[in-house]
Design an enzyme around this catalytic site. Structure first.
Site, PDB file in Angstrom:
ATOM      1  CB  SER B 141      -0.948  -0.042   1.191  1.00  0.00           C
ATOM      2  OG  SER B 141      -1.850   1.020   1.150  1.00  0.00           O
ATOM      3  CG  ASP B 218      -7.394  -3.232  -2.037  1.00  0.00           C
ATOM      4  OD1 ASP B 218      -8.022  -2.422  -1.329  1.00  0.00           O
ATOM      5  OD2 ASP B 218      -6.151  -3.328  -2.032  1.00  0.00           O
ATOM      6  CG  HIS B 252      -5.572  -2.619   1.155  1.00  0.00           C
ATOM      7  ND1 HIS B 252      -5.081  -2.273  -0.081  1.00  0.00           N
ATOM      8  CD2 HIS B 252      -4.903  -1.869   2.063  1.00  0.00           C
ATOM      9  CE1 HIS B 252      -4.133  -1.352   0.073  1.00  0.00           C
ATOM     10  NE2 HIS B 252      -4.004  -1.077   1.358  1.00  0.00           N
TER      11      HIS B 252
END
Lengths: 749, 274
Positions: B141, B218, B252
């Site tokens: 991320s 996600d 995620h």
């Protein structure tokens, strides 16, 4: 003692008449005394104790007792009263006597019951020998005589056999402790100083001991050798013995049969002659008898006439005249008939010469050698033939004279009669022959006859031999390999079946140096998977094998165990694809193809324009690369051999592949199995795709070779072997590169 | 299998760049006992500390197998007492964005870029059995974004780079805009210097091989925070090798990371152990 009895026994077994039988005791009692100076007795016992197989006690008293015991035993054994016959001294070791002397080493040992048994048996043999009329052995009386004879011939030889005896320690005060070499006698040290030994050479007793021992040992060794020699000789004589008997038997038989033949022939002739004479006699007698009978008749007639005439004379004149006229007629007639007074049969018998030529011949042939007996043809020695020649051997199991052999042969016929197979014949002098100019992988029948002046022997049995096969031909374009193995196939090279094939391989780098050829034998079919070491080059040959032996090597094929090597399989190829000569490039040409449906096939692709490779069916891992054009639509991967050929690659669960589609300037990559693909984007289109098939980990991975970039990995259940597959969705070409070892980056996967 | 040796979690290192004590975690594989190993740096995402990766990602076996030292720094300076640092979870504490801030009040402490690319490696090289010549970087991320920009801004420094659900084009996504305007001010040209998509367009250096995994489910992807397509397009254009995998059914979270961490570590090992 034992030695002497041994001699006797040894002789019993095999001494022919010529040899002098000499009894064990070579010396009369007076001789013995010479060998028994007081000290020597003791010395001798010591030497005895030191001999190789001797196990007697060293103490002299004991030795003496032992000797005496054994003597007594022997006396008893042979029923010999005279002690001297056996004696209790031993004969010296150094006796290279004439004739057969059996001195087996075991003689030195203590007697045991087993040995005594043997002696009895030997005596028995001796008795037998006598029966055979081979002269008198083994009886004591004759012993005596022969001993005399021996002594006469060989003389008194006691002096020759002096032993170097060594003094024994008796007791301290009188111990002799040095040895006088000159006098060859032990003396006490102080004696050296004076007495006659003053000037003499003296050595310490131990030294003397040692040297005497050495001497004895040396001679013992010679003795042992002699023993072996003599034993061998005895054995040999026995063999000759037996052979003489055999040969005699043969000769006897031969002569007997000839002789009988002659006798039979003579008897026959006798019968014939007698019969002929008999008949002749009968003939004559019959003739004579016939004559006699007619003579008698004649006489009777005459007498009758006479009587009639006499009667007539007493008749009246008128009757008389009548009868007289008739009578005169009769008489006239009668007397006219001739009387045969010649003797029809002569009393003599003519000489008849008998034809004895056949008997003569037989008599003559008694001395000639017979024709030989049939030889025995040997079965074929394995591996003794070549593709065009056979070595045939035979033997003659008799000692007939043979001047030459005639070997005949012809190819073995299957079954078809009528066609006469050519028969060949070779004449040789040896009992073997190499026949050449033959056809490979063929059976021939051989038979042989032996010839000498008397003619040919009967023919031997027929033996079938076979020529070796022609070499196979390796199908080099069908070789498939990987790092650990190679699959080779070949053509038999022979019309008829062979027994098996052998694959031979050597490493190519250093053929001379290593010189090692590995062989895989007993291969039943025309293909084989052979295990190899990775990273090497091999030269491979194949041979065919049959009863006659191996063929020569085929032409070689080379294999490199680097990476996996395969070719594209023409049989699987969609009709719109062409494969290059080297089997590594596939092209789909720009051609106007008719839209008709191709009939479905099990072997080649009909819908998907694809082709498969022939990967070696070996587990482990395989790596190859495919060169593609960036703008080409293609699919590459693996599939099972029975993947449906009328479906697209990746559209079923029997294939896994990577598909690239280029449309609208965009590259699309799919990794297809059972119609599904993950969503993957690749930014740099690969020009060369590396494919890794890993059976061990059930994985199939794709790489961009130039970037060493990993693209994707399938997990696939590989229950069977799979093959590389390739398809072209648009015209273009794919080039396969294989035989490459895995690049390092690939090894991480 | 081997028992993975202890992770060392070090704390209280006074950082020069960041002017505060910084923690980081280090994993030493068994191989480090006998020699120097390559180093793999992990940059965590928003709200994470140096602990998350160590405890949740399941990287140990793979790192041990390949003999890699793994270093996971914190995501921002902490306890600097800057006003507003704890106001939001996507800016300030736990959201350093791996930039060197130029704006007050952040510029003194918020220099994560220099910390990650300079100070930390020096510290590690000096105190741990690592080979200074062999280094790679990856992250998740915001950390993915950090890894990409560190690699793109330092051609040749890192042997390989990879990312989980990275923020690929921060100048265009809400997170990026918020962070950059806060740390770097309003001059967007300064922003581009920390944007992977932009950096790729002018990347001059040696071949990089980038592996990116992105969960299809996600939420942030759907929210337009991550924008991988832009990055891919730029890489395609510039022929920078990327393999981007859109993983069906993944989101995620660290579960997603844990599922594919082995592939990433192997990707790095290929270059670090070459």
């Amino acid at each position: 003692m034992e030695e002497e009895s041994g001699e006797e026994l040894g002789l019993d077994r095999s001494t022919p008449k010529d040899f002098h039988f000499y009894h064990m005791d070579l010396y009369d009692s007076e001789d013995r005394l010479h060998l028994f100076p007081e000290e020597n007795t003791r010395m001798r016992k010591v030497v005895q104790a030191e001999m190789a197989n001797e196990s007697r006690g060293a103490g002299d008293g004991k030795a003496q007792r032992d000797l005496q015991e054994e003597v007594d035993e022997l006396v008893h054994l042979y029923g010999l009263e005279d002690d001297h016959e056996l004696g209790d001294e031993f004969v010296d070791e150094n006796i290279p006597r004439t004739g057969v002397s059996e001195y087996p080493p075991y003689m030195m040992k203590r007697r045991d019951p087993a040995r005594e048994q043997r002696d009895w048996r030997l005596s028995g043999e001796a008795a037998e020998a006598e029966d055979l009329g081979f002269g008198g052995w083994g009886s004591a009386g004759q012993c005596q005589d022969l001993r005399e004879a021996y002594r006469y011939t060989h003389g008194r030889a006691s002096e020759e056999y002096e032993c170097y005896v060594i003094p024994e320690e008796e007791d301290e005060e009188e111990a002799a402790d040095v040895f006088c070499v000159t006098c060859k006698t032990p003396i006490r040290a102080f004696q050296k100083v004076f007495d006659e030994h003053k000037e003499h050479e003296v050595i310490p007793l131990n030294e003397a001991l040692e040297s005497a021992k050495d001497e004895i040992h040396k001679n013992m060794y010679k003795l042992e050798k002699q023993i072996i020699e003599m034993e061998n000789f005895a054995n040999h004589l026995e063999e000759v013995f037996i052979t003489v008997e055999e040969n005699f038997g043969k000769q006897e038989q031969n002569f007997e049969s000839h002789y009988n033949e002659i006798l039979e022939t003579l008897a026959q002739k006798y019968e014939e002659k007698i019969q002929a004479l008999g008949e002749k006699k009968k003939e004559k007698l019959e003739a004579l008898y016939g004559q006699l009978v007619s003579c008698g008749e004649n006489l009777d007639t005459c007498k009758e006439l006479m009587e009639t005439i006499e009667e007539m004379c007493h008749e009246e004149k008128v009757d008389f005249i009548k009868d007289a006229v008739a009578m005169a007629d009769r008489l006239g007639k009668f007397l006219k008939t001739k009387t045969d007074v010649e003797i029809s049969a002569q009393p003599e018998f003519e000489d008849q010469t008998l034809d004895f030529s056949d008997v003569e011949q037989l008599m003559g042939s008694i001395n000639t050698i017979p024709a030989p007996s049939a030889p025995v043809i040997n079965p074929q020695v394995p591996n003794s033939a070549t593709g065009s020649s056979i070595r045939v051997c035979w033997s003659l199991y008799s000692d007939d004279t043979v001047e030459s052999y005639q070997l005949s042969y012809q190819p073995v016929q299957d079954s078809s009669p009528g066609k006469d197979q050519a028969e060949f014949t070779v004449t040789v002098k040896e009992t073997y022959c190499s026949v050449t100019n033959l056809v490979p992988n063929t059976q021939y029948e051989f038979w042989v006859t032996a010839h000498n002046r008397a003619g040919p022997s009967p023919s031997s049995e027929r033996a079938v031999y076979m020529t070796a096969p022609s070499p196979p031909i390796i199908k080099t374009e069908e070789i498939r390999s990987c790092e650990e193995a190679v699959l080779i196939c070949w053509e038999s090279g022979n019309l008829n079946p062979v027994d098996s094939y052998t694959v031979e391989l050597t490493q190519a780098e250093s053929p001379e140096a290593s010189g090692v050829t590995e062989s895989v034998v007993g291969i039943p079919t025309c293909e084989s998977v052979v295990q190899l070491q990775p990273g090497r080059s091999y030269i491979i040959y194949v041979r065919a094998l049959n009863m006659g032996g191996p063929s020569v090597r085929s032409e070689p094929a080379t294999v490199h165990t680097i990476g996996s090597y395969f070719r594209l399989n023409k049989d699987t190829c969609h009709p719109w694809l062409t494969i290059s000569e080297d089997g590594l490039t596939v092209v789909r040409s720009e051609r106007r193809t008719p839209a008709r449906e191709l009939s479905p096939s099990d072997t080649h692709f009909t819908r998907c324009v694809a082709v498969m490779g022939n990967l070696i069916p070996v587990r482990g891992h395989h790596y190859w690369e495919v060169e593609v054009d960036e703008h080409l639509d293609y699919t590459v991967g693996v599939a099972f051999a029975d993947v449906p050929k009328q479906e697209d690659l990746g559209a079923n669960c029997l294939s896994w592949c990577m598909r690239h589609t280029f449309a609208s300037s965009r590259h699309k990559y799919e990794f297809l199995h059972n119609r599904t693909t993950p969503d993957i984007r690749i930014t740099v289109p690969p020009k060369k795709i590396g494919i890794l098939l890993d059976y061990e980990h059930s994985k199939l991975s794709f790489f961009n070779v130039d970037l060493s970039q990993h693209l994707y990995t399938f997990s696939c259940q590989l229950h069977e072997f799979v093959h590389p597959c390739f398809s072209l969705e648009k015209p273009g070409c794919l080039k396969v590169h294989n035989g490459i070892s895995m690049p390092k980056h690939v090894t991480f996967y | 299998h081997e028992i993975y040796p202890l992770n060392k979690c070090l704390s209280g290192q006074e950082s020069v760049e960041l002017n505060c004590k910084m923690k980081f975690a280090v994993y030493l594989p068994p191989k480090a006992e006998t020699g120097k190993c390559p180093a793999l740096y992990w940059l965590s995402g928003l709200t994470c500390t140096e602990q998350n990766f160590i405890s949740k990602s399941g990287y140990h076996q793979s790192a041990s197998e390949h003999g890699l030292v793994v270093i996971a720094p914190d995501t921002s300076p902490r306890g600097c007492n800057i006003k507003g640092e704890d106001e939001s979870w996507d800016f300030g504490t736990g959201a350093g964005f791996y930039v060197d801030a130029t704006e007050d009040p952040w510029k003194t402490n918020y220099r994560m870029y220099s910390y990650v690319t300079e100070e930390l490696p020096q510290l590690i090289n000096a105190n741990f059995p690592v080979d200074p010549q062999r280094m790679s970087i990856f992250g998740h991320s915001m950390g993915g974004h950090g890894a990409l920009i560190c690699a793109l801004k330092n051609p040749g420094k890192y042997k390989s780079v990879s990312a989980f659900a990275p923020i690929c084009n921060p100048v265009l996504c809400p997170w990026g805009k918020k962070a950059f305007s806060g740390y770097l001010g309003t001059d967007q040209s300064k922003w581009k210097a920390y944007d992977a998509t932009h950096l790729v367009k002018s990347y001059p250096g040696s071949q990089l091989d980038i592996l990116i995994d992105q969960g299809k489910d996600d939420q942030f992807l759907l929210d337009g925070q991550l924008l991988p397509d832009n990055f891919i397009a730029a890489c395609t254009e510039k022929k920078i090798p990327v393999v981007f995998r859109l993983q069906e059914g993944y989101d995620h979270s660290y579960y997603f990371i844990a599922t594919f961490i082995t592939d990433h570590i192997r990707h790095h090992a290929k270059y670090l152990n070459a």
